[in-house]
Motif scaffolding. Structure first.
Motif, mmCIF file in Angstrom:
data_model
loop_
_atom_site.group_PDB
_atom_site.id
_atom_site.type_symbol
_atom_site.label_atom_id
_atom_site.label_comp_id
_atom_site.label_asym_id
_atom_site.label_seq_id
_atom_site.Cartn_x
_atom_site.Cartn_y
_atom_site.Cartn_z
ATOM 1 N N SER A 1 0.841 -1.199 0.000
ATOM 2 C CA SER A 1 0.000 0.000 0.000
ATOM 3 C C SER A 1 0.874 1.245 0.000
ATOM 4 O O SER A 1 1.986 1.245 0.545
ATOM 5 C CB SER A 1 -0.924 0.015 1.224
ATOM 6 O OG SER A 1 -0.155 0.101 2.422
ATOM 7 N N VAL A 2 0.366 2.310 -0.609
ATOM 8 C CA VAL A 2 1.025 3.610 -0.621
ATOM 9 C C VAL A 2 -0.048 4.671 -0.375
ATOM 10 O O VAL A 2 -1.003 4.781 -1.156
ATOM 11 C CB VAL A 2 1.739 3.896 -1.952
ATOM 12 C CG1 VAL A 2 2.389 5.284 -1.926
ATOM 13 C CG2 VAL A 2 2.780 2.823 -2.247
ATOM 14 N N THR B 1 2.689 15.597 3.803
ATOM 15 C CA THR B 1 4.117 15.813 4.029
ATOM 16 C C THR B 1 4.953 14.595 3.652
ATOM 17 O O THR B 1 6.173 14.706 3.514
ATOM 18 C CB THR B 1 4.384 16.161 5.507
ATOM 19 O OG1 THR B 1 3.883 15.094 6.335
ATOM 20 C CG2 THR B 1 3.684 17.458 5.889
ATOM 21 N N HIS B 2 4.304 13.439 3.515
ATOM 22 C CA HIS B 2 5.045 12.220 3.198
ATOM 23 C C HIS B 2 4.095 11.142 2.683
ATOM 24 O O HIS B 2 2.864 11.308 2.729
ATOM 25 C CB HIS B 2 5.791 11.702 4.439
ATOM 26 C CG HIS B 2 4.863 11.310 5.559
ATOM 27 N ND1 HIS B 2 4.374 12.224 6.475
ATOM 28 C CD2 HIS B 2 4.312 10.111 5.901
ATOM 29 C CE1 HIS B 2 3.581 11.603 7.333
ATOM 30 N NE2 HIS B 2 3.522 10.324 7.000
ATOM 31 N N TYR B 3 4.677 10.065 2.180
ATOM 32 C CA TYR B 3 3.925 8.872 1.798
ATOM 33 C C TYR B 3 4.101 7.819 2.891
ATOM 34 O O TYR B 3 5.207 7.636 3.423
ATOM 35 C CB TYR B 3 4.434 8.302 0.476
ATOM 36 C CG TYR B 3 4.191 9.174 -0.731
ATOM 37 C CD1 TYR B 3 3.021 9.051 -1.475
ATOM 38 C CD2 TYR B 3 5.135 10.115 -1.126
ATOM 39 C CE1 TYR B 3 2.796 9.849 -2.595
ATOM 40 C CE2 TYR B 3 4.927 10.920 -2.241
ATOM 41 C CZ TYR B 3 3.750 10.781 -2.968
ATOM 42 O OH TYR B 3 3.536 11.576 -4.059
ATOM 43 N N HIS C 1 7.897 7.755 3.803
ATOM 44 C CA HIS C 1 8.790 8.122 2.702
ATOM 45 C C HIS C 1 8.549 9.575 2.310
ATOM 46 O O HIS C 1 7.435 9.952 1.931
ATOM 47 C CB HIS C 1 8.518 7.204 1.505
ATOM 48 C CG HIS C 1 9.342 7.513 0.306
ATOM 49 N ND1 HIS C 1 10.721 7.467 0.314
ATOM 50 C CD2 HIS C 1 8.987 7.870 -0.963
ATOM 51 C CE1 HIS C 1 11.185 7.784 -0.886
ATOM 52 N NE2 HIS C 1 10.151 8.037 -1.672
ATOM 53 N N THR C 2 9.593 10.410 2.417
ATOM 54 C CA THR C 2 9.451 11.839 2.134
ATOM 55 C C THR C 2 9.847 12.207 0.707
ATOM 56 O O THR C 2 9.776 13.365 0.332
ATOM 57 C CB THR C 2 10.305 12.662 3.119
ATOM 58 O OG1 THR C 2 11.665 12.223 3.034
ATOM 59 C CG2 THR C 2 9.799 12.496 4.540
ATOM 60 N N PRO D 1 7.214 7.946 -4.920
ATOM 61 C CA PRO D 1 7.080 6.772 -4.060
ATOM 62 C C PRO D 1 7.102 5.487 -4.875
ATOM 63 O O PRO D 1 6.863 5.498 -6.087
ATOM 64 C CB PRO D 1 5.712 6.977 -3.417
ATOM 65 C CG PRO D 1 4.926 7.661 -4.487
ATOM 66 C CD PRO D 1 5.910 8.583 -5.179
ATOM 67 N N PRO D 2 7.388 4.363 -4.238
ATOM 68 C CA PRO D 2 7.259 3.081 -4.929
ATOM 69 C C PRO D 2 5.785 2.787 -5.190
ATOM 70 O O PRO D 2 4.898 3.454 -4.657
ATOM 71 C CB PRO D 2 7.865 2.085 -3.941
ATOM 72 C CG PRO D 2 7.670 2.730 -2.604
ATOM 73 C CD PRO D 2 7.804 4.206 -2.834
ATOM 74 N N LYS D 3 5.532 1.771 -5.985
ATOM 75 C CA LYS D 3 4.156 1.392 -6.308
ATOM 76 C C LYS D 3 3.837 0.027 -5.702
ATOM 77 O O LYS D 3 4.732 -0.798 -5.492
ATOM 78 C CB LYS D 3 3.978 1.344 -7.821
ATOM 79 C CG LYS D 3 4.207 2.677 -8.515
ATOM 80 C CD LYS D 3 4.064 2.525 -10.023
ATOM 81 C CE LYS D 3 4.323 3.850 -10.725
ATOM 82 N NZ LYS D 3 4.209 3.720 -12.209
#
Length: 344
Positions: free
Chosen positions: A289-290, A295-297, A313-314, A318-320
């Motif tokens: 999940s993402v 401000t971040h993921y 993750h800032t 982001p990854p998928k």
């Protein structure tokens, strides 16, 4: 006014132990939050301090040097804001707020000045002359807060005081609530299940579970130095890293992780802030999940712990879901806590 609780407990007629014997002290002018999940005993503890419940034999409650253990609620001189607003529906907002001041027989000018002050603080100016029946739930909650503040009690007890407000107003009123309590130097105890609310307002936080106080301390101390796994999980949502220890490292399903020490039997926890996505990380897992949080993921990764290991993750990319990622955790970021045997 300081508060001292000695061996305070509450058992209901059916045998339910809502509060185990508890010792706590609250300093004069201190703001303390009782934090915990539903049914942990925090509201029961608040009601015992208020005088709305009678404690078990052997309990002792003191306000400064006064023993109030058996003193009726009306003689304890506490201000209360509970989940039921208890407002007068046939009165205006201004009349509701002024009611307690009139009971104190204060001069009319002082009554109006205090009422106007709290009406402004709680953003109720447009509603001052409206009846309670014409207000929304959030507006009624603000009236209840204002009415409790107006007499400037020496002790203020609040049960989920901001729960009925929308998110934006709750954050604003939360900061104003903390400022007002400190300005009036009121000893305040408030119940909440919202850790953000507790950490933002309180000087100290008491984390409760199953009728017991598991740990009490400053927000910083609870976050950085939890003493038991439950506190780590509840304050900051730490996740346990399970595995076997060998040669100073923790072997997990997702890889090996260096430990700061291996001199005791403990459980290893980590928070999402301390999990870093890194191409050279020693842990490996699959993104499930993402979630974008502004401000971040918040990235949920499987294959390392029993459920999901989260990383904040800032980065802008982001990854998928479905991607394989590597992660690293600095040894000093790990929380090493005594192994929990059988929590009561």
């Amino acid at each position: 006014m300081s508060i001292a609780l000695k061996n305070v407990a509450k058992t209901y007629p059916d045998g339910t132990k809502a509060l185990q014997p508890t010792d706590l002290e609250f300093r004069a002018g201190e703001i303390v939050s009782l934090l915990g999940p539903s049914g942990c005993g925090k509201t029961t503890l608040l009601r015992l301090i208020a005088g709305l419940e009678r404690p078990d034999a052997g309990s002792s409650i003191h306000f400064d040097t006064d023993d109030v253990t058996r003193l009726p609620v009306e003689h304890r001189r506490v201000g209360m804001v509970f989940q039921s607003y208890a407002l007068f529906p046939n009165m205006s907002v201004l009349a509701n707020i002024s009611y307690g001041l009139k009971m104190q027989k204060l001069p009319a000018a002082e009554i109006r000045a205090r009422a106007d002050e709290v009406i402004k603080m709680c953003q109720l100016e447009p509603y001052a002359n409206r009846s309670i029946d014409a207000l929304s739930g959030g507006q009624r909650q603000r009236v209840a807060l204002a009415r409790a503040f107006a007499p400037r009690p020496r002790i203020l007890l609040l049960d989920e005081p901001l729960s009925a407000l929308d998110a934006a107003l709750r954050d604003k009123l939360r900061d104003e609530l903390a400022a007002l309590l400190r300005r009036f130097k009121i000893t305040a105890i408030f119940v909440t299940h919202d850790q953000d609310e507790a950490l933002a307002i309180a000087d100290r936080v008491a984390v409760m579970r199953n009728g017991r106080v598991m740990q009490i301390g400053t927000p910083e101390d609870l976050y950085h130095n939890p003493r038991v796994p439950f506190v780590a999980e509840f304050v900051g949502h730490a996740v346990e890293l399970c595995g076997t220890v060998e040669d100073g490292k923790l072997n997990t399903p997702g890889g090996r992780l260096a430990l700061p020490r291996t001199d005791a039997d403990y459980q290893v926890y980590v928070r999402a802030d301390d999990v870093k996505l890194s191409q050279d990380g020693s842990l490996r897992g699959t993104v499930e999940s993402v979630t974008f949080l502004g401000t971040h993921y918040r990235v949920g990764v499987s294959g390392v712990v029993q459920g999901l290991l989260y990383a904040n993750h800032t980065g802008t990319t982001p990854p998928k879901p479905g991607d394989t990622v590597r992660m690293e955790i600095a040894p000093e970021a790990l929380l090493l806590l005594p192994r929990e045997r059988h929590a009561a």
